[in-house]
Design a protein around this motif. Structure first.
Motif, PDB file in Angstrom:
ATOM      1  N   GLU A  21      51.147  29.851 -27.504  1.00  0.00           N
ATOM      2  CA  GLU A  21      50.093  30.854 -27.611  1.00  0.00           C
ATOM      3  C   GLU A  21      48.801  30.347 -26.976  1.00  0.00           C
ATOM      4  O   GLU A  21      48.094  31.096 -26.292  1.00  0.00           O
ATOM      5  N   HIS A  22      48.463  29.077 -27.213  1.00  0.00           N
ATOM      6  CA  HIS A  22      47.280  28.494 -26.579  1.00  0.00           C
ATOM      7  C   HIS A  22      47.391  28.558 -25.061  1.00  0.00           C
ATOM      8  O   HIS A  22      46.414  28.849 -24.359  1.00  0.00           O
ATOM      9  N   GLN A  23      48.583  28.247 -24.571  1.00  0.00           N
ATOM     10  CA  GLN A  23      48.809  28.283 -23.126  1.00  0.00           C
ATOM     11  C   GLN A  23      48.532  29.689 -22.582  1.00  0.00           C
ATOM     12  O   GLN A  23      47.875  29.843 -21.540  1.00  0.00           O
ATOM     13  N   LEU A  24      49.019  30.699 -23.277  1.00  0.00           N
ATOM     14  CA  LEU A  24      48.800  32.078 -22.841  1.00  0.00           C
ATOM     15  C   LEU A  24      47.312  32.412 -22.796  1.00  0.00           C
ATOM     16  O   LEU A  24      46.811  32.962 -21.807  1.00  0.00           O
ATOM     17  N   ILE A  25      46.606  32.082 -23.876  1.00  0.00           N
ATOM     18  CA  ILE A  25      45.182  32.415 -23.956  1.00  0.00           C
ATOM     19  C   ILE A  25      44.403  31.685 -22.863  1.00  0.00           C
ATOM     20  O   ILE A  25      43.561  32.272 -22.168  1.00  0.00           O
ATOM     21  N   ASP A  26      44.683  30.395 -22.689  1.00  0.00           N
ATOM     22  CA  ASP A  26      43.954  29.605 -21.690  1.00  0.00           C
ATOM     23  C   ASP A  26      44.160  30.156 -20.282  1.00  0.00           C
ATOM     24  O   ASP A  26      43.206  30.245 -19.492  1.00  0.00           O
ATOM     25  N   GLU A  27      45.400  30.507 -19.955  1.00  0.00           N
ATOM     26  CA  GLU A  27      45.673  31.023 -18.616  1.00  0.00           C
ATOM     27  C   GLU A  27      45.000  32.374 -18.394  1.00  0.00           C
ATOM     28  O   GLU A  27      44.505  32.659 -17.305  1.00  0.00           O
ATOM     29  N   ALA A  28      44.981  33.211 -19.419  1.00  0.00           N
ATOM     30  CA  ALA A  28      44.335  34.519 -19.287  1.00  0.00           C
ATOM     31  C   ALA A  28      42.824  34.368 -19.129  1.00  0.00           C
ATOM     32  O   ALA A  28      42.197  35.036 -18.293  1.00  0.00           O
ATOM     33  N   VAL A  29      42.223  33.483 -19.908  1.00  0.00           N
ATOM     34  CA  VAL A  29      40.772  33.271 -19.859  1.00  0.00           C
ATOM     35  C   VAL A  29      40.349  32.722 -18.502  1.00  0.00           C
ATOM     36  O   VAL A  29      39.273  33.040 -17.990  1.00  0.00           O
ATOM     37  N   ALA A  30      41.205  31.892 -17.896  1.00  0.00           N
ATOM     38  CA  ALA A  30      40.849  31.233 -16.638  1.00  0.00           C
ATOM     39  C   ALA A  30      40.595  32.223 -15.504  1.00  0.00           C
ATOM     40  O   ALA A  30      39.843  31.923 -14.572  1.00  0.00           O
TER      41      ALA A  30
END
Length: 695
Positions: free
Chosen positions: A369-378
């Motif tokens: 889930e962290h990976q998803l959020i980080d990639e979207a925010v980037a």
């Protein structure tokens, strides 16, 4: 692992808990479990149910499995009685935590003893004895670069005198126009330095804390909104028009209970889109609201907290003014805001590299889930949510906007959405609200839909009616570039969500069928299951398409694709039309994508279990190591994913649609707020990939 970091400050009100939470969140992106330790717990914890609220916040994080008692060192009283004995006990209790091998976030004391100048020295001794480098948090409010640099130098000297080491410096609550010069000044200390700007929300008290300060009683409203923050006070002692002029976002209104016209007027203003949303109304003086007013309030379904107190106006305002806001586990808006600030202004990955925290080979649901959020925010994309009037969508929108996951458009009636958001206590002010009845957009969408579908006999007038449907309206926004992706389905069927995309967006070249996958987040790995939601009985050619699309989806989200084409037999052990279909599909995949690792037909146990694989397919590069599981039909796939989800406590993220030219994703009608947040993040990432393809 065993790495630890000591988050400390040299005074109170630094926002140290924001930094500690950010470090904990960053650690949870790399490792399965994180430990927390609080050497000295607060003496005023009784107001939070007898627990230290900072420690309570940190152990509520999904990556922390320790109990509250396991994370506690000693109390302030024990330090006062015998500092050396207390230090011995702190070290002993810390070792019990550290021996588990997880990284440890240690949070120093909170300077409740304002008159004790040696408090930081004691924290420095603790850090040295625990062998933990210190991440220093400074209060930057009203301070310039030189002031903070001097404070850092003094602190570093004190640390050195106590055999401690300075790891990094973060100036928190900094004036926004001083961020860069402060970072430059602090960087001269030869350690990583960062600055986080002041965020008023984080120091705003919760309505529940205000209610406690005046011994208040909830007369009316939703108890869940007591966790909302109050950004300031309005004493409504004037006439109603003047009260309305003085309302502001998040205000707590104080008025005497014998002023019912003020109560009704403020409640009406709160429900109106023309006035700010307030946090609560405090009724002072010990008076009772007239029964007619109570009936009126009950009849309109009021959710705004109305709180009674026996104190007078002056005593009420004095008591409320004295309450300081805190970052607690019961303040989701603050938690999301704090995490977003840390992510934006602190290079968390660099900090962990400096701590030498290696990335775990396991991937937990939380890490994914962290990976998803980080990639979207980037690389933020614009997502349209057609079900803008639905409660879960509004709550998810609040989280998504605070975390900066995506720009959002909500479809629906502006008045209804604003009123519902006010009633839920969520902030969607950063979202765009568009009505499907918008004449200008409706005419534009109708013309485009008519152009795309007139070969099917769709007339312009019919197109005007069709595009008013929220799913068609949202899909047209994606098609015409007004949004990068769409997420729907919380109150609509899968067919209602997908049909417009099939008619308008259409499939990618060389893809014959739109399909879906679920990301199955098991205890320590993420698998891809397809197709579990769309195609009832795919042909061999369609099954090959599903396999290739699923492998591409897996790779796009950091999962190395090793594809298992599932059947009730492995290799050549069985026969029949169902097995032959899977065998043919496997051959098509190998022909179309020779570099892709694929095995089939293969049974699930041989695909997942290395011991079984050695017996059934010992030479296979996929058997026992599969990451992508392609089911022969919807009946098998849907039942299997649900069985694994329930039996193994797996987190199922999806369904994620694949094969479309632009991303449109479907939600389960039982989707939680967390599911919606994850799906929007996935859609945003798919939109990034679409943009990459187009470039």
């Amino acid at each position: 692992m065993g790495s630890s970091v000591y988050v400390a400050s040299v005074e109170g009100y630094t926002g140290k808990s924001t930094v500690a939470l950010g470090v904990l969140q960053e650690l949870s992106k790399r490792v399965e479990r994180v430990a927390v330790f609080r050497p000295i717990v607060r003496p005023d914890a009784a107001s939070y149910g007898g627990r230290d609220y900072v420690l309570d916040l940190l152990i509520s994080h999904d990556a922390v499995s320790l109990s509250y008692d396991e994370c506690v060192g000693v109390s302030y009283d024990e330090v006062h009685r015998d500092p050396d004995a207390a230090l011995d006990q702190i070290v002993q209790r810390y070792r019990a935590v550290a021996d588990r091998g997880d990284p440890v976030v240690i949070v120093g004391s909170d300077y409740t003893d304002v008159g004790t100048p040696t408090e930081f020295s004691y924290n420095a001794r603790i850090a040295a004895n625990l062998g933990a480098p210190v991440l220093l948090v400074l209060n930057g409010s009203g301070r310039g670069p030189e002031d903070l640099r001097t404070l850092t130098d003094i602190t570093a000297a004190e640390l050195a005198a106590n055999h401690g080491s300075l790891f990094a410096v973060i100036a928190n609550r900094v004036d926004a126009d001083r961020l860069e010069p402060i970072v430059a000044a602090l960087s001269e200390a030869d350690v990583p330095a960062y600055a986080i700007p002041e965020e008023p929300l984080l120091s705003a008290p919760a309505v529940a804390d205000l209610m406690s300060a005046v011994d208040g009683r909830l007369l009316s409203g939703d108890p869940r909104l007591l966790s909302r923050e109050a950004s300031g006070l309005v004493i409504a002692g004037m006439t109603m028009p003047n009260v309305l002029d003085r309302l502001f976002e998040g205000a707590a209104v104080i008025t005497a209970a014998d002023r019912p016209e003020v109560v009704v007027g403020v409640l009406m203003a709160n429900a109106s889109q023309n006035f700010p949303q307030i946090s609560a109304i405090f009724l002072n003086g010990g008076f009772a609201l007239p029964p007619q007013i109570l009936r009126l309030i009950e009849g309109v379904g009021n959710t705004l907290p109305l709180i009674e107190t026996d104190l007078g106006t002056h005593a009420t305002s004095t008591a409320l003014t004295a309450v300081r806001g805190r970052l607690t586990k019961d303040s989701p808006r603050k938690v999301n805001t704090a995490l977003a600030l840390f992510d934006q202004y602190v290079d968390g990955a660099a900090l962990l590299d400096r701590l030498a925290v290696a990335r775990s080979s396991a991937v937990t649901p939380l890490m994914f889930e962290h990976q998803l959020i980080d990639e979207a925010v980037a690389d933020r994309k614009h997502i349209v949510l057609p079900e803008g009037e639905e409660e879960r969508i509004l709550r998810a929108a609040d989280v998504l906007l605070r975390r900066g996951v995506a720009e959002l458009t909500l479809l629906g009636d502006r008045v209804l959405i604003s009123a519902k958001a006010a009633g839920l206590g969520v902030d969607i002010s950063a979202a765009r609200i568009v009505s499907p009845d918008d004449e200008e957009l409706g005419e534009r969408f109708a013309a485009e839909y008519h152009r795309l579908r007139r070969h099917r006999g769709v007339e312009l007038e019919q197109a005007r009616d069709v595009v008013k449907d929220v799913s068609y309206f949202g899909t047209m926004m994606v098609q015409l570039g007004l949004a990068d992706g769409m997420v729907s389905g919380s109150v609509h069927t899968t067919a209602h969500t997908i049909r417009p995309a099939l008619e308008i967006v259409k499939t990618l070249p060389d893809v014959s069928v739109v399909s879906s996958v679920f990301f199955m987040c098991l205890e320590n790995q993420v698998l891809v299951y397809g197709d579990c939601a769309v195609n009832p009985d795919p042909s061999a050619e369609q099954l090959a398409d599903i396999a290739i699309s699923s492998a591409a989806t897996a790779a796009a989200f950091g999962i190395e694709p090793r594809v298992a084409m599932l059947s009730y037999s492995t290799g050549t052990s069985g026969s029949g039309t169902d097995v032959e279909k899977v065998s043919k599909a496997t051959s098509i995949v190998r022909e179309r994508v020779p570099a892709l690792l694929v095995e089939g037909p293969i049974q699930y146990d041989a695909a997942i279990d290395s011991a079984v694989a050695k017996t059934k397919l010992p030479e296979s590069s996929v058997a026992g190591r599969a990451t992508v599981f392609v089911f022969p039909d919807l009946n098998t796939g849907n039942n299997t994913y649900k069985a694994v989800q329930r039996s193994a406590n797996a987190v199922a993220v999806g369904p994620v649609l694949q094969g479309l030219k632009k991303p449109v994703n479907d939600l389960s009608r039982g989707a939680t707020v967390r599911d919606i947040v994850n799906t929007v993040a996935i859609t945003a990432i798919q939109a990034q990939q679409t943009a990459g393809r187009n470039r």
